[in-house]
Design an enzyme around this catalytic site. Structure first.
Site, PDB file in Angstrom:
ATOM      1  N   TYR A   1      45.120  46.679  33.515  1.00  0.00           N
ATOM      2  CA  TYR A   1      45.398  48.114  33.544  1.00  0.00           C
ATOM      3  C   TYR A   1      44.336  48.854  34.342  1.00  0.00           C
ATOM      4  CZ  TYR A   1      48.064  52.102  31.798  1.00  0.00           C
ATOM      5  OH  TYR A   1      48.903  53.200  31.703  1.00  0.00           O
ATOM      6  N   GLY A   2      44.029  48.278  35.505  1.00  0.00           N
ATOM      7  CA  GLY A   2      43.170  48.977  36.442  1.00  0.00           C
ATOM      8  C   GLY A   2      43.996  49.954  37.256  1.00  0.00           C
TER       9      GLY A   2
ATOM     10  N   GLN B   1      45.875  49.594  40.010  1.00  0.00           N
ATOM     11  CA  GLN B   1      47.237  49.143  40.302  1.00  0.00           C
ATOM     12  C   GLN B   1      48.043  48.902  39.034  1.00  0.00           C
ATOM     13  OE1 GLN B   1      49.006  48.987  43.008  1.00  0.00           O
ATOM     14  NE2 GLN B   1      47.427  49.379  44.541  1.00  0.00           N
TER      15      GLN B   1
ATOM     16  N   ASP C   1      41.141  39.136  41.322  1.00  0.00           N
ATOM     17  CA  ASP C   1      41.401  37.789  41.835  1.00  0.00           C
ATOM     18  C   ASP C   1      40.547  36.731  41.156  1.00  0.00           C
ATOM     19  OD1 ASP C   1      43.282  38.686  43.711  1.00  0.00           O
ATOM     20  OD2 ASP C   1      41.747  39.039  45.230  1.00  0.00           O
TER      21      ASP C   1
ATOM     22  N   GLN D   1      41.771  35.660  37.623  1.00  0.00           N
ATOM     23  CA  GLN D   1      43.164  35.302  37.387  1.00  0.00           C
ATOM     24  C   GLN D   1      43.362  33.854  36.950  1.00  0.00           C
ATOM     25  OE1 GLN D   1      45.801  36.418  40.588  1.00  0.00           O
ATOM     26  NE2 GLN D   1      45.206  38.585  40.487  1.00  0.00           N
TER      27      GLN D   1
ATOM     28  N   HIS E   1      48.748  40.282  45.051  1.00  0.00           N
ATOM     29  CA  HIS E   1      47.947  39.682  46.121  1.00  0.00           C
ATOM     30  C   HIS E   1      48.098  38.171  45.990  1.00  0.00           C
ATOM     31  CE1 HIS E   1      45.015  39.037  49.155  1.00  0.00           C
ATOM     32  NE2 HIS E   1      43.975  38.831  48.372  1.00  0.00           N
TER      33      HIS E   1
ATOM     34  N   GLY F   1      46.080  52.369  43.967  1.00  0.00           N
ATOM     35  CA  GLY F   1      46.908  52.688  42.819  1.00  0.00           C
ATOM     36  C   GLY F   1      47.157  54.169  42.604  1.00  0.00           C
TER      37      GLY F   1
ATOM     38  N   ASP G   1      45.565  40.414  54.732  1.00  0.00           N
ATOM     39  CA  ASP G   1      44.902  41.358  53.833  1.00  0.00           C
ATOM     40  C   ASP G   1      43.397  41.114  53.810  1.00  0.00           C
ATOM     41  OD1 ASP G   1      45.385  43.422  51.569  1.00  0.00           O
ATOM     42  OD2 ASP G   1      44.111  41.930  50.624  1.00  0.00           O
TER      43      ASP G   1
ATOM     44  N   GLU H   1      40.455  43.709  55.370  1.00  0.00           N
ATOM     45  CA  GLU H   1      39.354  44.199  54.537  1.00  0.00           C
ATOM     46  C   GLU H   1      37.995  43.873  55.153  1.00  0.00           C
ATOM     47  OE1 GLU H   1      41.655  43.595  50.231  1.00  0.00           O
ATOM     48  OE2 GLU H   1      40.224  42.116  50.956  1.00  0.00           O
TER      49      GLU H   1
END
EC number: 1.1.1.86
Length: 330
Positions: free
Chosen positions: A24-25, A27, A82, A85, A107, A133, A190, A194
């Site tokens: 629940y960040g 995004q 990431d 996860q 991602h 987000g 991506d 970055e």
């Protein structure tokens, strides 16, 4: 390149499904709220009584532990960082990932580099807003949306496209347009964007310009305005109109000076360095480096963060942003 819009997609594929958003960040909040407001059945999976637990409850979500959410859901949408996860997947999600379910990401890092290997019989998809987000949520509430990507790595049920495209519609992405790509292309481009341009390249360019002016005797405040503050004005023009119209909108002096001097800043050596950065992403060298950094509890990253915060441009920038009403005292 195929682009899908609202008219091309039906939400019916998700009407009887439960979607568990894990995390629940920025995004996680935006995507879960958008899907919920689109009429989809969403639960949020979090650490019991963690920092985000009350936030998600206050936003009106059904909040469960990650294990409970994974067990209940037909679609498990992983939106935690990431580097966390794989461990969370193995211990709290995988045991409940039964045949016919869908595992989803925003991602492709962990799927593309093999840190997460889902079992057979499970759809593996990606739906990725191309925006932070806060903008995903803001534009949705305004009746529009941001563009996004969808990918299908495994279509075990022959319904993966219907599922992931409906998720994109629920998030509001197909209001602006959704492009179908691959996990490999999404992940590698991506990371490159970055590192070489958006986060790494731009900040180093700003810092070098600022330091050049200050070292030449100009005031730090003027240096900040000319090398950092005004960047947003130019980026907004490019974002809205492209390079050609940006050049049209700036002065002739700026256009001539920029066009005749830019290749002395970003040189052939710069492009060669970009190609090497891309190779490191493609062959997994960057990934191995990042994994080792995570195993070392991000010690190097924390040191770099501290040094970045001590830069003169940060001190000057904070003062000027407060003056302009862009930043408030914490």
């Amino acid at each position: 390149m195929k682009v899908f819009y609202d008219a091309d997609i039906k939400l019916d594929a998700l009407k009887s499904k439960t979607i568990a958003v894990i995390g629940y960040g920025s995004q996680g909040r935006a995507q879960s709220l958008n899907m919920k407001d689109s009429g989809l059945n969403v639960v949020v999976g979090l650490r019991k009584n963690g920092a985000s637990w009350e936030n998600a409850k206050n936003d009106g979500h059904e909040v469960l532990t990650i294990e409970e959410a994974s067990k209940k859901a037909d679609i498990i949408h992983i939106l935690i960082p990431d580097e966390l996860q794989a461990e969370v997947y193995e211990s709290q999600i995988k045991p409940y990932l039964t045949e016919g379910k869908t595992l989803s990401f925003s991602h492709g890092f962990n799927i593309h580099y093999g840190f997460i290997i889902p079992p057979k019989g499970v759809n593996v998809v990606l739906v990725a807003p191309k925006s932070p987000g806060k903008m995903v949520r803001k534009t949705y509430e305004e009746g529009f949306g941001v563009p996004g990507l969808i990918c299908i790595e495994v279509d075990a049920t022959n319904t993966a496209f219907e599922t992931v495209s409906a998720m994109a519609k629920g998030i509001g992405l197909s209001r602006a347009g959704v492009i179908q790509t691959t996990f490999r292309e999404e992940t590698e481009t991506d990371l490159f964007g970055e590192q070489a341009v958006l986060c790494g390249g731009v900040t180093e360019l700003i810092k070098a310009g600022f330091e050049t002016l200050v070292e030449a005797g100009y005031s730090p405040e003027m240096a900040y305005f000319e090398t950092c503050h005004e960047l947003k004005l130019i980026v907004d023009l490019i974002y809205q109109k492209g390079f050609k119209n940006m050049w049209h909108d700036v002065s002739n002096t700026a256009e001539y000076g920029g066009l005749t001097r830019r290749s002395r800043i970003v040189t052939a050596d710069s492009k060669a360095a970009m190609k090497e950065i891309l190779k490191e992403i493609q062959d997994g060298r960057f990934t191995k480096e990042f994994v080792l950094e995570n195993q070392a509890k991000m010690a190097h990253l924390k040191a770099m963060r501290r040094l970045e915060g001590e830069l003169q441009i940060e001190e000057v920038g904070s003062k000027l942003r407060k003056m302009c009403g862009l930043e408030k005292d914490e």
